[in-house]
Design a protein around this motif. Structure first.
Motif, PDB file in Angstrom:
ATOM      1  N   ALA A 325       0.299  -1.372   0.357  1.00 53.11           N
ATOM      2  CA  ALA A 325       0.511   0.202  -0.076  1.00 53.11           C
ATOM      3  C   ALA A 325       0.653   1.508  -0.084  1.00 53.11           C
ATOM      4  O   ALA A 325       0.131   2.329  -0.398  1.00 53.11           O
ATOM      5  CB  ALA A 325      -1.284  -0.258   1.279  1.00 53.11           C
ATOM      6  N   PRO A 393      -4.365  -6.306  -5.317  1.00 55.41           N
ATOM      7  CA  PRO A 393      -5.151  -5.766  -5.414  1.00 55.41           C
ATOM      8  C   PRO A 393      -6.309  -5.738  -4.265  1.00 55.41           C
ATOM      9  O   PRO A 393      -7.009  -5.716  -3.615  1.00 55.41           O
ATOM     10  CB  PRO A 393      -5.845  -5.973  -6.654  1.00 55.41           C
ATOM     11  N   LEU A 394      -6.387  -7.540  -3.658  1.00 54.22           N
ATOM     12  CA  LEU A 394      -6.678  -7.792  -2.841  1.00 54.22           C
ATOM     13  C   LEU A 394      -5.986  -7.118  -1.837  1.00 54.22           C
ATOM     14  O   LEU A 394      -6.792  -6.663  -0.705  1.00 54.22           O
ATOM     15  CB  LEU A 394      -7.262  -9.504  -3.260  1.00 54.22           C
ATOM     16  N   LEU A 396      -4.476  -4.545  -1.402  1.00 52.84           N
ATOM     17  CA  LEU A 396      -4.480  -2.725  -1.009  1.00 52.84           C
ATOM     18  C   LEU A 396      -6.049  -3.202  -0.145  1.00 52.84           C
ATOM     19  O   LEU A 396      -6.225  -2.582   0.073  1.00 52.84           O
ATOM     20  CB  LEU A 396      -4.877  -2.778  -2.226  1.00 52.84           C
ATOM     21  N   GLN A 397      -7.092  -4.242   0.080  1.00 56.49           N
ATOM     22  CA  GLN A 397      -8.269  -3.793   0.456  1.00 56.49           C
ATOM     23  C   GLN A 397      -8.355  -4.491   2.296  1.00 56.49           C
ATOM     24  O   GLN A 397      -8.789  -3.556   2.843  1.00 56.49           O
ATOM     25  CB  GLN A 397      -9.742  -4.967  -0.648  1.00 56.49           C
ATOM     26  N   LEU A 464     -12.718  -8.438   5.933  1.00 63.78           N
ATOM     27  CA  LEU A 464     -13.198  -7.476   4.583  1.00 63.78           C
ATOM     28  C   LEU A 464     -15.058  -6.728   5.283  1.00 63.78           C
ATOM     29  O   LEU A 464     -14.582  -6.189   4.384  1.00 63.78           O
ATOM     30  CB  LEU A 464     -14.460  -9.034   4.464  1.00 63.78           C
ATOM     31  N   GLN A 465     -15.380  -6.811   6.123  1.00 65.03           N
ATOM     32  CA  GLN A 465     -16.151  -5.738   6.397  1.00 65.03           C
ATOM     33  C   GLN A 465     -15.311  -4.384   6.246  1.00 65.03           C
ATOM     34  O   GLN A 465     -16.737  -3.363   6.976  1.00 65.03           O
ATOM     35  CB  GLN A 465     -17.584  -6.087   7.463  1.00 65.03           C
ATOM     36  N   GLY A 466     -14.507  -4.142   6.695  1.00 65.28           N
ATOM     37  CA  GLY A 466     -13.720  -2.278   6.257  1.00 65.28           C
ATOM     38  C   GLY A 466     -13.264  -2.740   8.338  1.00 65.28           C
ATOM     39  O   GLY A 466     -13.030  -1.711   8.163  1.00 65.28           O
TER      40      GLY A 466
ATOM     41  N   HIS C  15     -19.110  -0.004   4.804  1.00 67.15           N
ATOM     42  CA  HIS C  15     -17.584   0.354   4.851  1.00 67.15           C
ATOM     43  C   HIS C  15     -17.415  -0.854   4.317  1.00 67.15           C
ATOM     44  O   HIS C  15     -15.984  -1.723   4.571  1.00 67.15           O
ATOM     45  CB  HIS C  15     -17.478  -0.339   7.140  1.00 67.15           C
ATOM     46  N   SER C  16     -17.674  -2.450   3.888  1.00 72.14           N
ATOM     47  CA  SER C  16     -17.708  -3.492   3.141  1.00 72.14           C
ATOM     48  C   SER C  16     -16.439  -3.369   1.790  1.00 72.14           C
ATOM     49  O   SER C  16     -17.265  -2.837   1.128  1.00 72.14           O
ATOM     50  CB  SER C  16     -18.270  -3.700   3.544  1.00 72.14           C
ATOM     51  N   ALA C  17     -15.574  -4.033   1.780  1.00 70.99           N
ATOM     52  CA  ALA C  17     -14.441  -4.334   0.598  1.00 70.99           C
ATOM     53  C   ALA C  17     -15.602  -5.431  -0.487  1.00 70.99           C
ATOM     54  O   ALA C  17     -15.290  -5.187  -1.357  1.00 70.99           O
ATOM     55  CB  ALA C  17     -13.748  -4.859   1.229  1.00 70.99           C
ATOM     56  N   LEU C  18     -16.657  -5.382   0.213  1.00 71.80           N
ATOM     57  CA  LEU C  18     -17.431  -6.676  -0.563  1.00 71.80           C
ATOM     58  C   LEU C  18     -18.606  -5.941  -1.045  1.00 71.80           C
ATOM     59  O   LEU C  18     -20.151  -6.528  -2.356  1.00 71.80           O
ATOM     60  CB  LEU C  18     -17.706  -7.872   0.286  1.00 71.80           C
ATOM     61  N   ALA C  25     -12.696  -0.819  -6.424  1.00 74.92           N
ATOM     62  CA  ALA C  25     -13.797  -2.417  -5.693  1.00 74.92           C
ATOM     63  C   ALA C  25     -13.810  -3.285  -6.326  1.00 74.92           C
ATOM     64  O   ALA C  25     -14.486  -4.007  -5.973  1.00 74.92           O
ATOM     65  CB  ALA C  25     -14.472  -1.006  -4.820  1.00 74.92           C
ATOM     66  N   ILE C  28     -11.573  -5.407  -7.846  1.00 73.37           N
ATOM     67  CA  ILE C  28     -11.273  -6.961  -6.641  1.00 73.37           C
ATOM     68  C   ILE C  28     -12.061  -6.791  -6.141  1.00 73.37           C
ATOM     69  O   ILE C  28     -11.446  -8.533  -5.649  1.00 73.37           O
ATOM     70  CB  ILE C  28     -10.543  -5.455  -5.629  1.00 73.37           C
ATOM     71  N   TRP C  32     -11.464 -11.224  -5.766  1.00 74.84           N
ATOM     72  CA  TRP C  32     -11.587 -11.411  -4.541  1.00 74.84           C
ATOM     73  C   TRP C  32     -12.397 -12.794  -4.629  1.00 74.84           C
ATOM     74  O   TRP C  32     -12.312 -13.953  -3.589  1.00 74.84           O
ATOM     75  CB  TRP C  32     -12.167 -10.721  -3.592  1.00 74.84           C
ATOM     76  N   TRP C 165      -8.559   4.998   2.944  1.00 71.38           N
ATOM     77  CA  TRP C 165      -8.775   3.630   2.254  1.00 71.38           C
ATOM     78  C   TRP C 165     -10.614   3.738   2.167  1.00 71.38           C
ATOM     79  O   TRP C 165     -10.976   3.870   3.399  1.00 71.38           O
ATOM     80  CB  TRP C 165      -8.932   2.728   3.445  1.00 71.38           C
ATOM     81  N   PRO C 167     -13.179   1.179   1.654  1.00 67.84           N
ATOM     82  CA  PRO C 167     -13.599  -0.357   0.836  1.00 67.84           C
ATOM     83  C   PRO C 167     -14.467   0.021  -0.006  1.00 67.84           C
ATOM     84  O   PRO C 167     -14.345  -0.489  -1.125  1.00 67.84           O
ATOM     85  CB  PRO C 167     -13.765  -0.722   2.429  1.00 67.84           C
ATOM     86  N   SER C 168     -15.539   1.154  -0.265  1.00 69.00           N
ATOM     87  CA  SER C 168     -16.125   0.475  -0.834  1.00 69.00           C
ATOM     88  C   SER C 168     -15.666   0.779  -2.938  1.00 69.00           C
ATOM     89  O   SER C 168     -16.536   0.882  -3.637  1.00 69.00           O
ATOM     90  CB  SER C 168     -17.567   1.307  -0.944  1.00 69.00           C
ATOM     91  N   HIS C 170     -12.397   1.858  -3.418  1.00 65.71           N
ATOM     92  CA  HIS C 170     -11.000   1.441  -3.780  1.00 65.71           C
ATOM     93  C   HIS C 170      -9.920   1.160  -2.484  1.00 65.71           C
ATOM     94  O   HIS C 170     -10.254   0.538  -1.738  1.00 65.71           O
ATOM     95  CB  HIS C 170      -9.905   2.454  -4.475  1.00 65.71           C
ATOM     96  N   GLY C 171      -8.980   0.273  -2.848  1.00 71.91           N
ATOM     97  CA  GLY C 171      -8.638  -0.515  -2.075  1.00 71.91           C
ATOM     98  C   GLY C 171      -7.049   1.130  -1.268  1.00 71.91           C
ATOM     99  O   GLY C 171      -7.626   2.239  -1.717  1.00 71.91           O
ATOM    100  N   LYS C 172      -6.503   0.452  -0.440  1.00 71.65           N
ATOM    101  CA  LYS C 172      -6.066   0.801   0.307  1.00 71.65           C
ATOM    102  C   LYS C 172      -4.799   2.528  -0.481  1.00 71.65           C
ATOM    103  O   LYS C 172      -3.330   0.663  -1.003  1.00 71.65           O
ATOM    104  CB  LYS C 172      -6.085   1.368   1.914  1.00 71.65           C
TER     105      LYS C 172
END
Lengths: 644, 152, 328
Positions: A325, A393-394, A396-397, A464-466, C15-18, C25, C28, C32, C165, C167-168, C170-172
């Motif tokens: 990052a 990419p993953l 980075l999240q 994953l939920q942040g 706040h979720s990456a998913l 995002a 990504i 995932w 960051w 999450p919704s 982009h990555g950080k």
């Protein structure tokens, strides 16, 4: 001295007077010194190995308590159990304790105990250095905890990124204490590494050619080489940071030409191999446990050894995956992605070999095997999330979130602690002479295994939920409360399991049934001598003609004769085929390592308060070194004076 | 905010006085032993633009703070009061504008500029350009209370 | 701790990456799911193999010894095949990773706003860059962007390392003092997306959040125009008294309210404070009660942060709140 062949492991028949006389003299030559002086001056590898393991387990308990404190704080949103300053100290100390004061020392300590026994020699190559390394480790750990209990515990994370840990943003001595603790543990680990490599290469029983070395010993060799190449990077960084903080250097000051990223590169160049330093001995333990509990030699010896070596090499090419990052160029990042994914190949091959061993074997489902099975399950998950994290990419999240926390606990607890617990259970009879309780063993396994899954699996989802890591609390609207509460419940179950494990060790030590030489019907040399082994390890000194010597005993197996028993001696052998080479004298108990460790301790501890510590500390260091290396008559070592 | 700043007791600037001896000046402030507070003071010194007049202790428009000469006294109480009350010839009064706590932190930092604080507490370098050896390395220059005098 | 959120925050997408709402995002997230299914399949296969290995009945064997040569040959072939499959699978994942990486790095667009994000302990300084200085907008902790356009963010830090960051979207990407990192983001749906600092930065790392609000171009332009205005003039006597307190008290030393005497630049710019949805770096909804609590005692909400507690008479506090609430 008798020249008749004696099968290793059998106690000599009582009618063999000469042999009994020899044994008596060995006992006196190699006896442990008595009293407090004796305890401090000890140089025997078994005693020091046990100290490493016990001390590391105490630090493990402290680290575990810190973890439980963190989990209590995080169980509900905006909780008030720990204020942010204390939370920062607790999580930093937890990580630091587990990585520097528990995981590496316990593996190295197991190596210190087992390697001479497994290769069939009497002591490590450098016994006084061994004692010194233990004391330095102990001083480092005590120093860190003295700071912690005086509200001066480090609070910038176990990897202590600058500029947060630099002079401008971490005032006081907290980070300085952390840096010097790192220095102490580096010195200690490098010393043990040198010892293990020399012992494993030059002191093996005749006949133990390279392709007959036990897998655990190979694992310790690879680990030791990794220590030697990786630790200087962090030792350098851990001196550059106090220099910046105390002496106005600018290594990490961007305004004067330094760079904050320099710290990250130096630290992670060590930090990534560090986790393999922890993991590779654990794979050695797994390979060792599988043999007696499947009643088969482990499948794929060559593949396993080559995988260990490959992991060791590739492990040095991965470090930037901790820095994805930071904005490094994409091409460079792709290289490290490829390397990080590639390291799954040797680990995978090892996994397949172990499953093949299970496939062909007759399994005895005792506690050590349960831990191996728990390891397979848990480490697979951890390794697969590692492959996910290798993808930039993953990453980075999920970088710096609880997903990473879950991943590394899966690979460290699943991949290192489970085999360690299984290994401690397995070698407990050898170390103490008593059998651990199988019931408590199974109970502790299930509590630890299930508690672990409940604690850490939800953290993947939280990440994953942040949910970021290193946060002392979180807002209620995020919805992270329920999974955090579940994780906390699991943590207490895990803690209970660890407690049961320790109770098992303690109770069995006192009142467990006596174990014989070889209660598990194992295949490696340490089981060819009484439990616990006498101070001289073996009599007579064995030779081997097979990879699994205890499963291929023959009446004609030669033993070594001709070593003196009136002074401490062992046999040095050749590197490739372990043919006998020459006799080497071994030192007896001495206080010099302890004095040297005090001198080292003074230099580095007082050094964070004043630069005068270096010339002042040099005095006890010089005196102890002179005492250590002072030449004495007859090669300097005590000769047993016999009453005629 | 305005009127509620309590006026501190007047503090002596010199040791000469008529009559019997008054109690000695309190020479230390609440953050003198607190490295976190002194570090905050270092940041506040920069952020509230003390550097604008005093530079990094060398002085410019305002007098230097790194030496042993103190026009209005060099004890912690004196320095604190100077910041709170302001002084003739250009030192503004910060009494109603900064919380007292922050003023004490800045006081502690200013004392470290002339080496008054013990080594473990005094701050080291900031992550900025490096104007002088860090406060921790400063030699102690004892302020002389009876040498309060105008800049010469 | 006073920080109870009394109202549900109105942020969507969580706040979720998913739950991706931006193109990067989304890519990504696809990566995932690919990795998740592949890795799950691998895991299941390995566990099944292990399960069979430990449950199958073997003939009772004699003394412990080596694996018989026939089985060994078969096992060697199987392990070799498994290793080959592993290498292939990993290679596929590597390709997926590299191609996703190139895709998310290739986003860029000319002519959109460029935003400088500067990290501080523990808030985000936002500056909409513009060649004409009078068209620069400064705000804090809340970024507005037009939907569907790629926006460039220039990231740097004034103190320690932080990480931007959301999450919704982009990555950080880290904000490193002495470095400037650029990323591009694009929101594909309108909404309010919360982000949080992703690199441990000290005592209040946990409370260093921010909001990214994506809205249609016309609403974004309207917002931008309103942000360019100077601060609202106080109308009522209470607001006037409040402004006078802000200018003459400690507030002015750290905060800027354009158009007033308050000209400090240590803390967030408050010129349009009332137009923001949250305060304290997205830790509290921006309500009168929360703002009053924050001003009286920020240390009990974010202990260790740089804003000192300010004691004042309650009527003074109310006047100040009246003024601050008018700063739309």
């Amino acid at each position: 001295m008798s020249a008749e062949p004696i099968v290793p492991g059998l106690i000599a028949a009582p009618s063999e007077d000469a042999d009994a006389e020899e044994r008596r003299r060995l006992e006196r030559t190699w006896e442990y010194a008595r009293g407090l002086w004796g305890w401090v001056a000890e140089v025997d590898h078994q005693r020091i190995g046990m100290r490493y393991i016990v001390t590391a387990l105490i630090f493990f308990a402290l680290g575990g308590v810190e973890a439980l404190m963190m989990r209590v704080q995080l169980a509900k949103p905006e909780n008030g159990f720990l204020n942010p300053d204390l939370y920062n100290q607790v999580f930093t100390t937890h990580g630091t304790t587990m990585m520097f004061l528990f995981a590496v020392p316990v593996m190295l300590g197991l190596g210190v105990y087992l390697v001479p026994l497994m290769v069939g020699t009497r002591n490590l190559a450098f016994p006084r250095l061994n004692a010194y390394s233990y004391y330095v480790y102990l001083i480092g750990g005590l120093f860190l905890y003295a700071g912690f209990f005086l509200n001066a515990g480090p609070d910038a994370g176990w990897f202590s990124y600058v500029p947060l840990s630099g002079p401008a943003f971490s005032p006081g001595k907290r980070v300085d204490i952390w840096c010097q603790m790192v220095t102490f543990t580096e010195i200690s680990s490098m010393a043990v590494a040198v010892n293990l490599i020399t012992t494993a290469f030059k002191q093996r029983a005749p006949g133990m050619s390279l392709n007959r070395i036990p897998i655990f010993v190979w694992a310790m060799i690879v680990t030791s080489f990794m220590v030697i190449f990786a630790m200087p990077a962090v030792a350098l960084a851990s001196q550059m940071l106090p220099l910046d903080r105390l002496v106005d250097t600018h290594f990490f000051n961007p305004a004067e030409g330094g760079d904050a990223l320099l710290w990250q590169h130096l630290f992670w160049f060590f930090g990534h191999p560090e986790v393999y330093i922890i993991f590779i001995p654990a794979t050695g333990i797994v390979s060792t446990i599988l043999a007696p509990f499947t009643r088969r030699e482990v499948f794929g010896y060559l593949a396993l050894i080559l995988s260990l070596v490959a992991t060791g090499f590739i492990g040095f090419g991965l470090w930037v995956h901790h820095m994805f990052a930071t904005g490094l160029p994409q091409l460079g990042q792709s290289f490290f992605t490829a390397a990080s994914i590639m390291i799954a190949v040797p680990s995978g091959i090892q996994m397949f070999c172990w499953i093949a061993t299970l496939w062909g074997g007759k399994l005895r489902f005792r506690t050590p095997l349960l831990y191996v099975l728990g390891f397979i399950f848990t480490f697979m998950i951890g390794g697969l999330t590692g492959v996910m994290l290798a993808a930039v990419p993953l990453d980075l999240q999920v970088h710096d979130t609880f997903f990473v926390v879950a991943h590394f606990h899966y690979v460290l607890i699943g991949g290192a602690v489970f085999p360690l617990l299984g290994g401690l259970f397995y070698w407990f009879p050898k170390m103490t002479g008593r059998m651990p309780s199988e019931t408590l063993g199974k109970l502790s396994f299930w509590l630890v295994f299930l508690g672990f899954q409940v604690t850490f699996f939800p953290q993947h989802i939280l990440g994953l939920q942040g949910m970021p890591r290193r946060v002392y609390t979180y807002l209620p609207e995020t919805g992270w409360g329920d999974l955090n509460m579940l994780s906390t419940v699991g943590a207490f179950i895990l803690g209970l399991g660890a407690l049961v494990f320790v109770i098992n060790l303690v109770v069995s030590r006192v009142s467990g049934p006596l174990a014989g030489d070889d209660p598990w019907e194992s295949d490696t040399l340490e089981w060819a001598t009484p439990s616990p082994p006498p101070p001289y390890n073996f009599h007579p000194m064995p030779t081997v003609s097979h990879r699994a010597p205890l499963w291929h005993r023959s009446e004609d197996q030669p033993v070594i004769t001709g070593l003196r028993s009136d002074r401490r001696e062992f046999l040095m052998t050749g590197l490739l085929d372990a043919e006998p080479d020459h006799r080497q004298v071994s030192p007896g108990p001495t206080m010099m390592p302890f004095f040297l460790s005090l001198g080292t301790g003074i230099t580095f501890i007082v050094g964070i308060f004043t630069p005068w510590a270096l010339p002042i500390g040099a005095v006890p260091v010089a005196i102890s070194l002179i005492g250590w290396f002072w030449p004495r008559g007859d090669q300097g070592h005590k000769i047993l004076k016999e009453k005629s | 905010m305005p009127a509620s700043v309590a006026r501190p007791e007047p503090v002596r600037l010199v040791t000469l006085q008529p009559g019997q001896a008054l109690p000695a000046l309190k020479t230390s402030g609440p953050y003198d032993g607190n490295s976190y507070g002194v570090n905050e003071g270092q940041q506040l010194y920069e952020q509230f633009n003390c550097v604008g007049c005093h530079f990094h202790g060398g002085g410019g428009i305002g007098p230097p703070l790194m030496d042993e000469q103190w026009i209005y006294g060099g004890s912690a109480q004196n320095i604190h009061d100077t910041i709170v009350q302001g002084r003739p010839n250009g030192m503004p009064s910060y009494g109603g504008h900064l919380p007292d706590d922050q003023i004490w932190k800045i006081t502690a930092y200013v004392r470290s500029l002339s080496g008054q604080l013990p080594k473990p507490v005094a701050p080291t370098r900031t992550d900025e350009l490096f104007p002088h050896p860090s406060e921790q390395a400063m030699e102690k220059k004892q302020p002389k209370p009876d040498q309060a005098r105008h800049p010469g | 701790m006073i920080a109870a959120a009394l109202l549900l925050p109105n942020w969507v997408g969580g706040h979720s990456a998913l739950s991706s709402h931006g193109v990067q995002a989304a890519r990504i997230e696809s990566l995932w799911w690919l990795m998740f299914w592949v890795c799950s399949a691998v895991f299941v296969l390995v566990m099944v193999a292990t399960g069979i290995a430990i449950t199958r009945r073997t003939l009772p064997s004699g003394p412990p010894g080596p694996i018989p040569p026939q089985s060994r040959r078969r096992m060697t072939r199987t392990v070799a095949a498994a290793a080959a499959v592993t290498v292939l699978t990993l290679f596929v994942l590597l390709i997926a990773s590299v191609s996703t990486g190139r895709a998310i790095a290739s986003l860029s667009e000319r002519g959109g706003p460029s935003i400088k994000v500067t990290g501080h302990q523990w808030w985000w300084e936002i500056e909409y860059d513009h060649p004409t200085p009078s068209r620069i907008v400064k705000t804090a902790n809340e970024i507005h962007i037009p939907v569907g356009r790629a926006i460039k963010l220039e990231l740097s830090s004034q103190d320690v390392i932080h990480s931007f960051w959301v999450p919704s979207l982009h990555g950080k990407r880290d904000l490193i003092p002495g470095h400037s990192n650029d990323i591009w983001i694009r929101a594909d749906h309108p909404g309010v997306y919360r982000g949080q600092c992703g690199e441990f930065c000290g005592l209040q790392h946990a409370h260093m959040g921010l909001l990214v609000i994506a809205e249609p171009q016309d609403r974004f332009d309207a917002w931008y125009r309103s942000q360019l205005q100077t601060s609202a003039l106080p109308m009522t006597p209470s607001q006037q008294h409040g402004r006078q307190l802000v200018e003459s008290g400690p507030c002015a030393l750290c905060h800027t309210i354009q158009g007033s005497q308050a000209n400090g630049n240590l803390g967030p710019d408050l010129t349009h404070l009332a137009s923001r949805r949250t305060i304290a770096a997205a830790s509290l909804p921006n309500t009168r009660g929360n703002l009053g609590g924050w001003i009286s005692d920020p240390q009990s909400i974010k202990p260790g942060n740089r804003m000192p507690p300010i004691t004042m008479k309650s009527e003074d506090l109310q006047a100040m709140l009246d003024y601050l609430e008018s700063l739309k």
